[in-house]
Design a protein around this motif. Structure first.
Motif, mmCIF file in Angstrom:
data_model
loop_
_atom_site.group_PDB
_atom_site.id
_atom_site.type_symbol
_atom_site.label_atom_id
_atom_site.label_comp_id
_atom_site.label_asym_id
_atom_site.label_seq_id
_atom_site.Cartn_x
_atom_site.Cartn_y
_atom_site.Cartn_z
ATOM 1 N N PRO A 24 -8.391 23.111 -3.672
ATOM 2 C CA PRO A 24 -7.722 21.931 -4.366
ATOM 3 C C PRO A 24 -6.442 21.983 -4.357
ATOM 4 O O PRO A 24 -5.713 21.016 -4.351
ATOM 5 N N LEU A 25 -5.679 23.175 -4.763
ATOM 6 C CA LEU A 25 -4.177 23.181 -4.615
ATOM 7 C C LEU A 25 -3.686 22.948 -3.314
ATOM 8 O O LEU A 25 -2.520 21.867 -3.601
ATOM 9 N N GLY A 26 -4.254 22.833 -2.071
ATOM 10 C CA GLY A 26 -3.510 22.507 -0.876
ATOM 11 C C GLY A 26 -3.957 20.883 -0.829
ATOM 12 O O GLY A 26 -3.063 20.066 -0.620
ATOM 13 N N LYS A 65 -8.969 27.462 -18.218
ATOM 14 C CA LYS A 65 -7.997 26.268 -18.148
ATOM 15 C C LYS A 65 -7.572 25.926 -16.662
ATOM 16 O O LYS A 65 -7.153 26.914 -15.787
ATOM 17 N N ILE A 66 -7.899 24.591 -16.342
ATOM 18 C CA ILE A 66 -7.369 24.370 -14.964
ATOM 19 C C ILE A 66 -5.945 24.232 -14.890
ATOM 20 O O ILE A 66 -5.189 24.115 -15.684
ATOM 21 N N ASP A 67 -5.648 24.607 -13.587
ATOM 22 C CA ASP A 67 -4.222 24.999 -13.252
ATOM 23 C C ASP A 67 -3.486 23.700 -13.588
ATOM 24 O O ASP A 67 -3.756 22.687 -13.323
ATOM 25 N N VAL A 68 -2.059 23.873 -14.383
ATOM 26 C CA VAL A 68 -1.461 22.772 -14.730
ATOM 27 C C VAL A 68 -0.715 21.940 -13.731
ATOM 28 O O VAL A 68 -0.711 20.891 -13.966
ATOM 29 N N ARG A 69 -0.687 22.532 -12.311
ATOM 30 C CA ARG A 69 -0.444 21.790 -11.180
ATOM 31 C C ARG A 69 -1.526 20.942 -10.827
ATOM 32 O O ARG A 69 -1.317 19.781 -10.131
ATOM 33 N N LEU A 70 -2.605 21.084 -11.381
ATOM 34 C CA LEU A 70 -3.789 20.153 -10.887
ATOM 35 C C LEU A 70 -4.353 19.276 -11.968
ATOM 36 O O LEU A 70 -4.834 18.018 -11.848
ATOM 37 N N GLY A 71 -3.728 19.604 -13.500
ATOM 38 C CA GLY A 71 -4.243 18.785 -14.441
ATOM 39 C C GLY A 71 -4.683 19.310 -15.453
ATOM 40 O O GLY A 71 -4.435 20.667 -15.680
ATOM 41 N N ASP A 72 -5.528 18.931 -16.335
ATOM 42 C CA ASP A 72 -6.058 19.673 -17.642
ATOM 43 C C ASP A 72 -7.534 19.592 -17.475
ATOM 44 O O ASP A 72 -8.263 19.032 -16.605
#
Length: 459
Positions: free
Chosen positions: A36-38, A92-99
Motif C-alpha cells: 500500500p505505501l508504494g 491505526k492506519i498509517d497517516v500517510r494512507l488515511g484513517d
C-alpha cells in the motif's frame, strides 16, 4: 431428563470435504498483492501529514474484477516509522494512507465486489516508534513495558540508547517483541479482533512466520478460529519444513519460496526438471511427499524480490511461467503491476519494487492471466487435485492434476520450436480451460512454440 445424542459417521473423504467447505475459500481463490505505501505513492519517511491515499485501491477494483481476483493481500498499512514493517501502532492506519474510516470504505468496497481481505500481520517485531518501546527508552527499568522486548539495560544499541535490545536479524529499526509475554500476546490478539470487528478482514499473512514462537502461533490460530471459522492464516516461510508451522493447529498455508526459485530458473536454464522435481518432492503421489493435500501460496514475484519480467531472460516465457504457477498445486498470487509485465530490479533497492502506477494497464499478458484465473477458480482438479508428472524433457513438461471428479493435464512448451508429445492421456478428447478449444489426443499432441494448455479430460 432424557439426553439424546446423535452421532454422525462420516467416511474420511467426507470429513475432508466438510472441512474444506468450512474454511477454505482461500483454496479456490486467486490473490492479488498490493504494497500500500508504494502503491499509493506515500513518502518513504512518515511525515505525519494526513492523506487519504488508501482510497486509490477502490479505483483499481474494476481492474481486479476483470483480472479474476477474489482475494487481496495488503502488505503492511499500520502506522509505522517508514516501510510498514516497523509499526508504531497496530490499531491505526498509517497517516500517510488515511484513517481507519478510509480503510473501512476500501474494505467494504472490496467485499462488495466479492474480494476477500488479508492483512500483513507483523507480530515478530515492531518499530522503534512503537509506543511501548518509546516508553522503555524514556523510563528504562521503570517502564511497565520493559518485558515486552528482549532488553539488557547494561548494554548499548546501534542507536546509542544506553540499553541493548534484540532486533530482527540484526536490524535494529525492527525491535523484536517478546511473544512469551502475556501482555504482548493479548495486545496482538486484541488487535486482530479490532481488525475483524472494524473492517471484517478475512485472514492474515504472517511476516517472517519462521521466526515466530510456536506457542504464540497456536494461540493466534485458536483466537482467529473463534473470530471467524473460515479465517485464513498464511505464513512467510523460506526454507526448511513448512509443516512445522503449517498444520491443523497453526497455519493453513505458507509461501512456497522453494518453488518460486524453481519456477524462473527452470525457464532461464531451460531445465524443466528443476521445477518438476520440486513439485514432486512437495506434492507427488508417493506417501512420503511433504505437502500433499495442502495449499501453499505460489507466486512468481512479490514486494521483496525482483519483478519476474526483469528476471526472465526470454520475454516469451512470461505467459508460460504464469501458466505453470496457476497450474501447479497451490494458491496463485499476482503482484500488482506484474500482470502487465512491469519491471523492477531488487539491486536498485526495495522502493523500486514497490512503485505507484497512475492506473492499471491491460495487455495480452493481463488478458492471459485473467483466463488462467477463470480456469483455476472453476476447476476442482486445479484447486484440489493431486500432482503427477506425465511428460518431462528439458524444454517441455506435462503434468496431471486429478481430483475426485475431474482430471486436467497442464502442458507447457518453453521451446522456440513446436513439440509433439506422445503419451497415454487416458482419454481421447479434452477441452482447454484457458481458451475453451477442444483438443484431440489422437496421433500425438502438438505443442506450438511457447505454448501452454490446461486440458480438461473428458470423462
Amino acid at each position: 431428563h432424557l439426553n439424546v445424542f446423535v452421532i454422525y459417521l462420516l467416511d474420511d473423504s467426507e470429513i475432508i470435504h466438510r472441512k474444506d467447505l468450512l474454511i477454505m475459500w482461500a483454496y479456490e481463490s486467486v490473490f492479488y498483492q498490493i504494497y500500500p505505501l508504494g502503491f499509493c505513492g506515500a513518502p518513504f519517511e512518515n511525515d505525519g501529514i494526513p492523506a487519504k491515499r488508501i482510497l486509490k485501491v477502490k479505483d483499481w477494483i474494476p481492474h481486479m474484477e476483470k483480472l479474476g481476483i477474489n482475494a487481496i493481500y495488503f502488505s503492511p498499512l499500520f502506522e509505522s516509522d517508514t516501510h510498514g514493517y516497523n509499526a508504531r501502532d497496530y490499531r491505526k492506519i498509517d497517516v500517510r494512507l488515511g484513517d481507519n474510516d478510509d480503510f473501512k470504505e476500501v474494505c467494504d468496497a472490496l467485499h462488495e465486489a466479492g474480494i476477500r481481505v488479508v492483512l500483513d500481520g507483523v507480530f515478530n517485531h515492531a518499530g522503534r516508534g512503537f509506543f511501548a518501546f518509546q516508553d522503555v527508552l524514556q523510563n528504562r527499568e521503570n517502564s511497565r513495558y520493559r518485558d515486552w522486548f528482549h532488553i539488557n539495560f547494561q548494554g548499548n544499541s546501534n542507536y546509542n540508547d544506553g540499553l541493548w535490545y534484540e532486533g530482527w536479524e540484526g536490524n535494529f529499526d525492527l525491535v523484536k517483541l517478546n511473544l512469551r509475554n502475556e501482555e504482548v500476546i493479548q495486545y496482538l490478539l486484541e488487535s486482530v479482533s479490532f481488525w475483524v470487528k472494524n473492517w471484517g478482514i478475512d485472514g492474515l499473512r504472517l511476516d517472517v512466520a519462521y521466526c515466530l514462537d510456536h506457542d504464540f502461533v497456536r494461540r493466534l490460530r485458536s483466537h482467529c478460529d473463534s473470530l471467524k471459522e473460515d479465517f485464513f492464516l498464511v505464513g512467510e516461510m523460506l526454507h526448511g519444513d513448512y509443516n512445522q508451522l503449517m498444520n491443523d493447529n497453526m497455519l493453513h498455508s505458507a509461501t512456497n519460496y522453494e518453488c518460486y526459485k524453481g519456477l524462473h530458473s527452470s525457464f532461464n536454464s531451460m531445465n524443466m526438471f528443476e521445477i518438476i522435481h520440486s513439485l514432486l518432492r512437495q506434492f507427488g503421489p508417493e506417501n512420503w511427499t511433504l505437502y500433499r493435500g495442502k495449499h501453499l501460496l505460489s507466486f512468481v514475484d512479490n514486494h521483496d524480490v525482483s519483478r519476474i519480467a526483469s528476471i526472465l531472460g526470454n520475454p516469451k516465457h512470461l505467459p508460460l511461467i504464469y501458466a505453470l504457477n496457476f497450474g501447479m498445486p497451490g494458491i496463485p498470487c499476482v503482484y500488482y503491476g506484474s500482470e502487465w509485465g512491469a519491471k523492477g530490479d531488487k539491486s536498485n533497492g526495495d522502493p523500486s519494487l514497490r512503485p505507484s502506477f497512475d492506473a492499471p494497464e491491460w495487455t495480452d499478458l493481463t488478458d492471459w492471466i485473467s483466463n488462467l484465473a477463470a480456469a483455476k477458480k472453476s476447476s476442482e482438479a486445479l484447486n484440489y487435485g493431486e500432482f503427477r508428472s506425465v511428460v518431462l524433457t528439458n524444454k517441455q513438461c506435462i503434468f496431471e492434476r486429478k481430483s475426485q471428479n475431474e482430471r486436467v493435464l497442464v502442458a507447457i512448451n518453453a521451446d522456440s520450436e513446436p513439440y509433439t508429445a506422445h503419451f497415454d492421456a487416458g482419454c481421447g478428447m479434452a477441452v482447454d480451460l484457458i481458451t475453451g478449444k477442444e483438443h484431440d489426443f489422437g496421433g500425438g499432441s502438438e505443442l506450438p512454440a511457447y505454448s501452454a494448455y490446461f486440458w480438461k479430460c473428458e470423462k
